[in-house]
Enzyme design. Structure first.
Site, short mmCIF file in Angstrom:
data_model
loop_
_atom_site.label_atom_id
_atom_site.label_comp_id
_atom_site.label_asym_id
_atom_site.label_seq_id
_atom_site.Cartn_x
_atom_site.Cartn_y
_atom_site.Cartn_z
N CYS A 189 65.54 8.56 21.20
CA CYS A 189 66.52 8.59 22.28
C CYS A 189 66.04 7.93 23.57
O CYS A 189 66.84 7.60 24.43
CB CYS A 189 66.89 10.03 22.59
SG CYS A 189 67.04 11.05 21.13
N HIS A 226 69.12 12.99 31.32
CA HIS A 226 69.21 12.76 29.87
C HIS A 226 70.45 13.49 29.35
O HIS A 226 71.26 12.93 28.64
CB HIS A 226 67.94 13.23 29.18
CG HIS A 226 67.93 12.98 27.71
ND1 HIS A 226 67.93 11.71 27.19
CD2 HIS A 226 67.93 13.83 26.66
CE1 HIS A 226 67.93 11.78 25.86
NE2 HIS A 226 67.93 13.06 25.52
N HIS A 239 76.27 10.17 23.22
CA HIS A 239 74.84 9.91 23.21
C HIS A 239 74.59 8.67 22.36
O HIS A 239 74.74 8.68 21.15
CB HIS A 239 74.12 11.13 22.62
CG HIS A 239 72.62 11.04 22.66
ND1 HIS A 239 71.95 10.00 23.22
CD2 HIS A 239 71.67 11.90 22.18
CE1 HIS A 239 70.65 10.20 23.10
NE2 HIS A 239 70.45 11.36 22.48
#
Length: 1010
Positions: A178, A313, A353
């Protein structure tokens, strides 16, 4: 530590095809999440509300791009066959990289061979999974080709950019899950700061083509049931997957300022670290997050309290959100006063995401926010997570669009990306510095050319009979008619557009028209400068000359009337060979007061050349050149006196030639007409500017001193007929010029000329007397030759550096032109212009640019060549706006494939780079239509969605086979390792996949942070 500038952005995100659309999505609080498109997989077949259901996913949602099966391979010199085997992620990064460079105003071909690095976050290839490359059956490999290996390689995604653009810097694929793309930013900055790279293309890409990852993440309880990232909200229950691509162009800040780049934001500092040994491989680590933020702040040389926004995030997991918020508070509350607010948001609430591309999506969001000085709303936030407390802090979550105000300091923001593998990254961004239009102008000499010539003048003993020193100040002070601090912007500009086909060119023109519709106040100078210098110039071309943004818009709107609309030309370059260009230099008779005045007032290089000529000519003539060319109101110019006419024409034509050359328009051959041949010879390098002006000034003054009484007449007759008519007067009349097959000029003593004209009229020949002071190119010039020879003998001559067509012979000049005797003969010999044009025609010249104040030679030249042969381009024309005419001629050269130095044209402008429309891709579908996955024909992305085969769809699993399927589970203990070997006859594909997913879930036990 050097700061790094972000000078370009390219992106393709859910609901947004470019940065402008992305900003609108953000500021309007648009939710880009949609139901999983049927072109990806049959969501009905895979969906089950219970996340623990084997082989099923508990979400129907995602952030998706459109038309990912579409690509324009020929643009990147990729064959259609290879394109089918290319992972769409590779295709996407190629397009977005090109768009990012165009956004930066960088023509990609300018980077060839440069130390430009490519740093790309990418973590997997669903396209490879679709291809069944991991199958164990031999029949599954029948579809593989020579392109299969490179088609899905992760490193190749970055390497393709380097290959396509011939970049020689580092080229890396980075996989830290990520945090991949933000880690790529960090290492790109390191590469720039160390000098390893001079430019960076950096970002990440992610596409979702295969259902297995979403099923696996559902099994792990990571997917939000409603398909929304509800970051920091009490209802947060996981995230929704998204896809997209984002790339930024990075450059050392000092270099960006030097190069006049459009700086969109600054990277002050960054840091990367690792969680190390924690509760579990995938569990977030608060202390590590705090450490990486502190280190980034230290590297950025800024205090925690200076940060006024953080792009978190923020995946929206119940475990991760409180840990991240606690880390932010711990670090950023240090020395922060209550009046120093800090907003915290996450782009994942808009587009999901994006996994390896998540960091770059957040960074681009912040860059856009800094540019617009606004903070977009954070979506899906209703009630704060009970494990998060913001009480007593100046931290806020923006549920509505906010003005980004700071008390006195520059806006600073942080961007976080934390990996489920433990690799954390934080980047500190600062708003761009205020950029002013301060491109340097070189409008004069470092030292006055008069001063430079003063010593030379004093050392000369030539008596020129001046009443006062030739270095006397012009207009009682200075040699410039324009004060150095004054400058008038040029009134006209040229916009060039190009593409690889006509269709793309028309679409690009439409994009520019739409851009101008919505940005009517954008400077036309900025638009043209950016488009001309910051784009690759392809073979299908369009050029528009306009005086304003509105006129530019109107002319683009009239593109269908090209050829009829003034200032609008189109053309296609059909050969790689550059057209050969001939410069034609005009002769005497073309002069007029204020010729070149607009250029003198608005083009510093043209003015500098004229002032240089003015300074040199003060050694030889009484009246200053500039006062002759541009007299003050009420003054009378002596420009029509031969002594001043010839030097004035020389100076104007030489300045025009230098201007064309500064734009990259170099002649392949030069030819002049009488006086014009002196300028042609100077441009060809036969003698220097100083000697050329010395020659022409002496020639003019000596001719002026001859007794009056001469006459010149244009005659429309053949050479033989004219020769017969003048035969009785060999000492009084001569042919002065042969301008065409039936166009001559005779010159001589007035009475004899009148007699010849009477004879010709009697034969029905049309004649036209010319307004001249003397009979040039005739026997009447004989008295000046001795004195002119003395001057010509002082000149230093050289052989021409480029071909020069001689007036005396009509052929390419030989070494004789570099002798005094040639120029002495030139005074009396006829100008063989027609023969010169025939020589040019025989040599294959078809592009003729007249370098002079009137396009006289173009008209004569047309009569010398076959009909419809030649492109005839003027530089100046009386009563015609000078810039308009020059740029229209330049446009004609451009559309014919002549390479133009666009930076040279804008060298003295104040224009700045601006964001303009990018190239319109001409896409078609390229896909592996059918592949063998688990011995089952698969087509996950179909043309119309009607014939879709899904390898994991139990409804489609009726086919059976006796081939075995093997699933191995690495990284488990010996006790945990298992191997399932079954046949499709004994177990349906759905059950096989469920067994595989059960094993995968053991590896993803704490996967709450991807």
């Amino acid at each position: 530590m050097d700061n790094v500038a972000i000078i370009g952005i390219g992106c393709r995100f859910p609901g947004a095809k470019n940065p402008q659309a992305f900003w609108q999505l953000l500021r309007q609080g648009i939710d880009g999440i949609v139901e999983i498109p049927p072109e990806r997989w049959d969501v009905d077949a895979f969906y089950e509300k219970d996340p623990a259901t084997p082989g099923k996913m508990n979400t129907r949602w995602g952030g998706f791009l459109e038309n990912i099966d579409q690509f324009d391979p020929r643009f990147f010199r990729i064959s259609p066959h290879e394109a089918k085997y290319m992972d769409p992620q590779h295709r996407l990064v190629l397009e977005v990289a090109w768009e990012a460079l165009e956004n930066a105003g960088i023509a990609p071909e300018q980077l060839a061979g440069s130390h430009t690095g490519v740093f790309l976050g990418i973590t997997g290839s669903d396209y490879e999974r679709l291809g069944g490359y991991n199958s164990k059956t031999s029949s599954s490999f029948s579809h593989l080709s020579a392109y299969s290996g490179t088609g899905t390689g992760l490193c190749i995604a970055a390497n393709r950019i380097s290959y396509a653009l011939n970049l020689r810097g580092p080229s890396l694929a980075i996989d830290t899950a990520c945090s991949s793309s933000l880690v790529a930013i960090h290492y790109a900055c390191q590469s720039l700061r160390s000098g390893e790279s001079n430019l960076g293309l950096v970002g990440g890409v992610n596409l979702m083509l295969f259902p297995a990852p979403t099923i696996a993440f559902s099994q792990s309880g990571m997917m939000a049931a409603d398909g929304r990232c509800k970051t920091f909200d009490a209802s947060a229950d996981g995230y929704v997957r998204g896809e997209g691509c984002g790339l930024v162009v990075l450059k050392r800040l000092s270099d960006a300022l030097r190069d006049g780049d459009n700086i969109q934001a600054i990277i002050r500092g960054s840091a990367v670290n690792q969680d190390g040994l924690t509760n579990g491989l995938t569990a977030p680590n608060g202390p590590s997050q705090q450490a990486v933020i502190r280190q980034a702040l230290e590297n950025a040389r800024c205090q925690p309290a200076q940060i006024s926004y953080v792009e978190a995030h923020g995946t929206g997991t119940s475990l991760g959100d409180p840990i991240e918020m606690r880390s932010l508070k711990t670090v950023l509350m240090q020395d922060r006063s209550p009046d120093q607010p800090c907003w915290i948001g996450s782009v994942k609430t808009n587009i999901g995401h994006l996994e390896p591309a998540a960091g770059i999506a957040g960074l681009i969001k912040v860059v856009l926010s800094l540019q617009h000085k606004e903070i977009p709303p954070h979506l899906h936030f209703k009630q704060l997570n009970p494990y998060i407390s913001l009480k007593g802090t100046p931290f806020s979550i923006p549920t509505e669009r906010q003005s980004w105000s700071v008390a006195s300091e520059r806006r600073l923001a942080g961007v976080s990306a934390f990996s489920f593998g433990g690799t954390n990254c934080h980047v500190i961004l600062e708003e761009a510095p205020k950029q002013f239009k301060s491109r340097s102008r070189s409008v004069g000499f470092a030292e006055s050319p008069l001063a430079l010539l003063n010593q030379e003048f004093k050392s000369r003993s030539r008596s020129v009979g001046f009443a006062e020193s030739p270095l006397a100040p012009l207009n009682k002070g200075g040699n410039s008619k324009v004060k150095s601090e004054e400058f008038i912007e040029r009134p006209c500009h040229i916009l060039t557009l190009s593409a690889k086909c006509d269709k793309a060119l028309l679409q690009l023109a439409q994009r520019y028209q739409q851009f101008l519709d919505t940005n009517p106040t954008t400077s036309i100078a900025d638009i043209c400068f950016t488009a001309n210098t910051g784009r690759t110039h392809f073979k299908h071309r369009l050029a528009v000359v306009a005086t304003s943004t509105e006129q530019l818009r109107q002319r683009l709107k009239a593109i269908e009337t090209v050829g009829k609309t003034t200032g609008l030309v189109m053309g296609q370059v059909t050969t790689k060979k550059r057209p050969k260009i001939a410069f034609l230099f005009t002769g005497q008779g073309s002069q007029y007061v204020n010729m070149g005045r607009e250029l003198y007032s608005t083009e510093p290089s043209f003015r500098k050349t004229l002032e240089q000529c003015d300074a040199i000519l003060r050694l030889y003539q009484e009246k200053p050149l500039l006062s002759i060319l541009y007299p003050e109101p009420g003054e009378t110019s002596v420009i029509d006196q031969t002594a001043y006419t010839q030097p004035a024409l020389f100076a104007i034509e030489y300045a025009l030639a230098q201007l064309w050359k500064s734009w990259g328009i170099e002649p392949d051959v030069v030819m002049g007409h009488s006086v014009g041949e002196y300028v042609a010879a100077c441009v060809a390098g036969v003698f220097s500017l100083e000697d050329g002006l010395k020659l022409i000034a002496s020639r003019g003054s000596l001719m002026q001193a001859l007794p009056p009484g001469g006459e010149m007449v244009a005659v429309l007759a053949s050479p033989s007929q004219v020769e017969k008519a003048i035969a009785p007067y060999p000492e009084e009349v001569a042919i002065a010029a042969i301008n065409g097959p039936m166009s001559l000029v005779i010159s001589g003593q007035r009475q004899a000329i009148n007699a010849v004209c009477a004879t010709l009229k009697a034969d029905g020949v049309k004649i036209k007397p010319l307004q001249v002071s003397h009979a040039f190119h005739s026997p009447l010039m004989e008295p000046m030759l001795a004195e002119f020879e003395a001057v010509a003998s002082e000149v230093i001559y050289s052989k021409p550096r480029i071909p020069l067509i001689s007036n005396v012979t009509g052929k390419v000049a030989n070494d004789d032109i570099a002798t005094p005797q040639y120029w002495i003969r030139h005074v009396q010999q006829p100008v063989r212009f027609a023969e010169g044009m025939e020589t040019l025609h025989q040599e294959g010249y078809e592009v003729f640019v007249e370098i002079g104040p009137k396009p006289i030679l173009l008209g004569m030249g047309r009569q010398c060549l076959p009909e419809n042969i030649g492109v005839w381009l003027p530089s100046l024309r009386p009563r015609k706006q000078e810039w308009q005419l020059l740029l229209e001629s330049l446009a004609q050269l451009y559309v014919r494939g002549v390479a133009v130095d666009w930076s040279g044209i804008s060298r003295n402008d104040t224009a700045c780079k601006v964001v303009l429309p990018t190239y319109p891709w001409q896409r078609q579908r390229y896909w592996m239509e059918t592949v063998d996955t688990f011995n089952h024909q698969t087509q996950l992305l179909s043309r119309n969605g009607k014939e879709r085969n899904f390898p994991l769809d139990v409804k489609k699993s009726g086919q059976t086979t006796t081939d075995s399927l093997t699933f191995a589970t690495p990284r488990l203990s010996a006790k945990q390792k298992m191997e399932t070997r079954v046949t499709a006859n004994e177990m349906g594909l759905k059950q096989i996949m469920a067994q595989q997913l059960q094993v995968m879930s053991q590896q993803l036990d704490f996967l709450h942070y991807k």
